[in-house]
Design a protein around this motif. Structure first.
Motif, PDB file in Angstrom:
ATOM      1  N   GLY A 193      33.329 -27.357  -4.343  1.00 49.75           N
ATOM      2  CA  GLY A 193      33.455 -27.070  -2.927  1.00 49.75           C
ATOM      3  C   GLY A 193      34.716 -26.276  -2.647  1.00 49.75           C
ATOM      4  O   GLY A 193      35.558 -26.066  -3.530  1.00 49.75           O
ATOM      5  N   MET A 194      34.883 -25.836  -1.409  1.00 49.80           N
ATOM      6  CA  MET A 194      36.001 -24.980  -1.047  1.00 49.80           C
ATOM      7  C   MET A 194      36.549 -25.368   0.318  1.00 49.80           C
ATOM      8  O   MET A 194      35.815 -25.864   1.177  1.00 49.80           O
ATOM      9  N   THR A 195      37.831 -25.138   0.512  1.00 49.39           N
ATOM     10  CA  THR A 195      38.439 -25.334   1.818  1.00 49.39           C
ATOM     11  C   THR A 195      38.161 -24.104   2.685  1.00 49.39           C
ATOM     12  O   THR A 195      37.761 -23.049   2.185  1.00 49.39           O
ATOM     13  N   ARG A 196      38.420 -24.229   3.981  1.00 53.15           N
ATOM     14  CA  ARG A 196      38.220 -23.086   4.869  1.00 53.15           C
ATOM     15  C   ARG A 196      39.136 -21.932   4.473  1.00 53.15           C
ATOM     16  O   ARG A 196      38.741 -20.762   4.520  1.00 53.15           O
ATOM     17  N   LYS A 197      40.357 -22.250   4.073  1.00 51.24           N
ATOM     18  CA  LYS A 197      41.296 -21.208   3.654  1.00 51.24           C
ATOM     19  C   LYS A 197      40.771 -20.464   2.437  1.00 51.24           C
ATOM     20  O   LYS A 197      40.860 -19.230   2.364  1.00 51.24           O
ATOM     21  N   GLU A 198      40.222 -21.202   1.478  1.00 54.55           N
ATOM     22  CA  GLU A 198      39.689 -20.561   0.273  1.00 54.55           C
ATOM     23  C   GLU A 198      38.489 -19.673   0.597  1.00 54.55           C
ATOM     24  O   GLU A 198      38.343 -18.582   0.045  1.00 54.55           O
TER      25      GLU A 198
END
Length: 475
Positions: A265-270
């Motif tokens: 998964g990924m953060t919004r920043k990523e």
């Protein structure tokens, strides 16, 4: 119509709303192919006082024609409406003729299709409800749509004439494993739970996709038929799915394609950095829309909402983007790769996502449904390579369950490397979070655990059977 299976709680809600003795405004939404229209049609046995469906991918005049035709079908005799104000006034004449002793059932399906730019459709719907329908005590208005984000923003969270007018929301979600098993039993499929689990990992709990399955064929044969045959039945489903959900689907599909490549998964920043777009309001809106539509999930990172992790959780989309990208030409690809690293790796990743989508079933199976719990994911900000724990359950009794999810065709065997990896992740978590909770480890696997030198590192072991329990939170 075929009997609707696996929606008992929704039937109970509709019966309760129908017997309320007052006018009701129901907003029913959920992913395409999940069975929204069938649910309403079956419950009311197609006996509507007015029914109309928006035209998917239709133009402005297509939508007006569909509404005019429906008005005529249900008894309107006046001049053809030229705009939405006149159309809803005409619908009002139909409502006024309904006998007060019976429900006047109005069903508007695929409602977002009618709301073409500058059409004033939503405003006129609000006027119709406020000035006509809500003044009678027998109107039962159901609006339905696959474009979940449109429903929430334009109707449920409306700040104009429809503000707080919806009396009940119904979010129809894909089947759980329990509901899937109920469906297959009712349809006389003689498949065990491992077969159902494998199909679920390729299709998700989407009733329409289940309806395409052949009980005389194996799971692998069915997957080939739907995805890899000469003319696979789900060939155009990916495009149609996202076209039905969003008016400008390409930017959403960019996010989906990016997340399909990320196991953790990924953060919004990523996401913002990878797609080279601003991490502002537009991206927040897109991510919220995708969550609303049951395509991605959002879990806080160590309880911190602003650093949450987004994962792709729509199983059809994941499978399609992984294997149906034009590189596979074998028409029996899934049968020819049984028990190979291609499938085993896929099932391993998919099983983790199945567990993440059955968190309440896991909590029930751990007998934690009677105490306060909070679940989240955690990603290290210090360790290299970065440690991550996908599922932690924080309990009011001072314990945190660290859950490991392992797919296996046999009893799972914990080896020395697995043990070292688990110990390191827990050590990083304790050091970085300074937690005062006691740590307990839980293994979630398919067939259970083989006893060996490392098996006692888990305090509890759940099997796939524990994922098939009925979710009492939804009953």
């Amino acid at each position: 119509m075929d009997k609707i299976i696996g929606r008992d709680s929704q039937f109970a809600k509709l019966k309760n709303y129908e017997g309320s003795g007052k006018s009701e405004f129901i907003a029913l939404y959920g992913r395409r192919r999940v069975g929204k229209t069938s649910l309403i049609r079956y419950y009311f046995k197609d006996k509507f006082d007015f029914f109309v469906s928006g035209v998917l991918e239709g133009e402005r005049e297509d939508q007006k024609t569909a509404f005019r035709t429906a008005l005529q079908k249900y008894g309107y005799k006046g001049p053809a409406p030229q705009n939405w104000h006149e159309a809803f006034a005409a619908l009002g004449t139909i409502v006024s003729r309904c006998k007060r002793k019976k429900r006047c059932v109005i069903f508007i399906d695929e409602i977002s299709c009618f709301d073409i730019e500058y059409s004033r459709f939503v405003k006129e719907l609000g006027i119709f409800w406020n000035n006509i329908a809500s003044w009678q005590d027998n109107v039962f208005l159901v609006i339905c749509g696959s474009a979940t984000s449109w429903m929430i923003r334009n109707v449920i969270d409306n700040r104009g004439g429809l503000h707080r007018r919806v009396t009940h929301e119904m979010h129809l979600r894909p089947f759980t494993l329990y509901q899937s098993e109920v469906y297959f039993k009712a349809k006389h499929f003689k498949w065990d739970r491992m077969t159902i689990l494998q199909l679920y990992m390729a299709l998700g709990g989407v009733p329409y996709y289940f309806s395409l399955l052949d009980p005389s064929k194996s799971a692998a044969e069915n997957i080939d038929k739907l995805y890899f045959a000469t003319d696979p039945e789900l060939k155009d489903e990916f495009r149609r799915l996202y076209k039905s959900l969003f008016s400008n689907p390409e930017k959403y599909m960019d996010v989906i394609r990016l997340l399909s490549k990320s196991r953790q998964g990924m953060t919004r920043k990523e996401i913002s950095e990878k797609l080279r777009i601003s991490s502002g309001e537009d991206l927040s809106k897109m991510l919220a829309d995708l969550v609303y539509c049951d395509l991605i999930s959002h879990h806080s990172n160590g309880g911190k909402i602003n650093s949450g992790i987004y994962r792709l959780t729509d199983f059809f989309t994941i499978f399609y983007l992984t294997f149906c990208n034009g590189t596979v030409t074998d028409r029996a690809f899934w049968r020819h790769t049984i028990n190979t690293p291609v499938q085993n790796t896929w099932y391993g990743l998919a099983f983790e996502r199945v567990c993440m989508c059955h968190i309440w079933e896991i909590i029930q199976s751990l007998r934690l449904d009677t105490i306060l719990t909070k679940y989240y994911s955690w990603r290290s900000k210090k360790s290299e390579p970065g440690a991550q724990i996908d599922m932690l359950i924080e309990r009011a009794d001072g314990i945190i369950d660290v859950c490991e999810m392992k797919y296996s065709r046999y009893e799972y065997r914990q080896d020395k490397d697995d043990s070292r990896n688990l110990a390191n992740k827990i050590a990083d978590f304790e050091e970085e979070t300074n937690t005062r909770y006691n740590i307990q480890t839980v293994l979630i696997t398919t067939w259970g655990m083989k006893e060996n030198l490392h098996s006692d590192e888990f305090q509890k072991v759940l099997t796939m059977n524990d994922l098939f329990v009925e979710n009492t939170e939804d009953s």
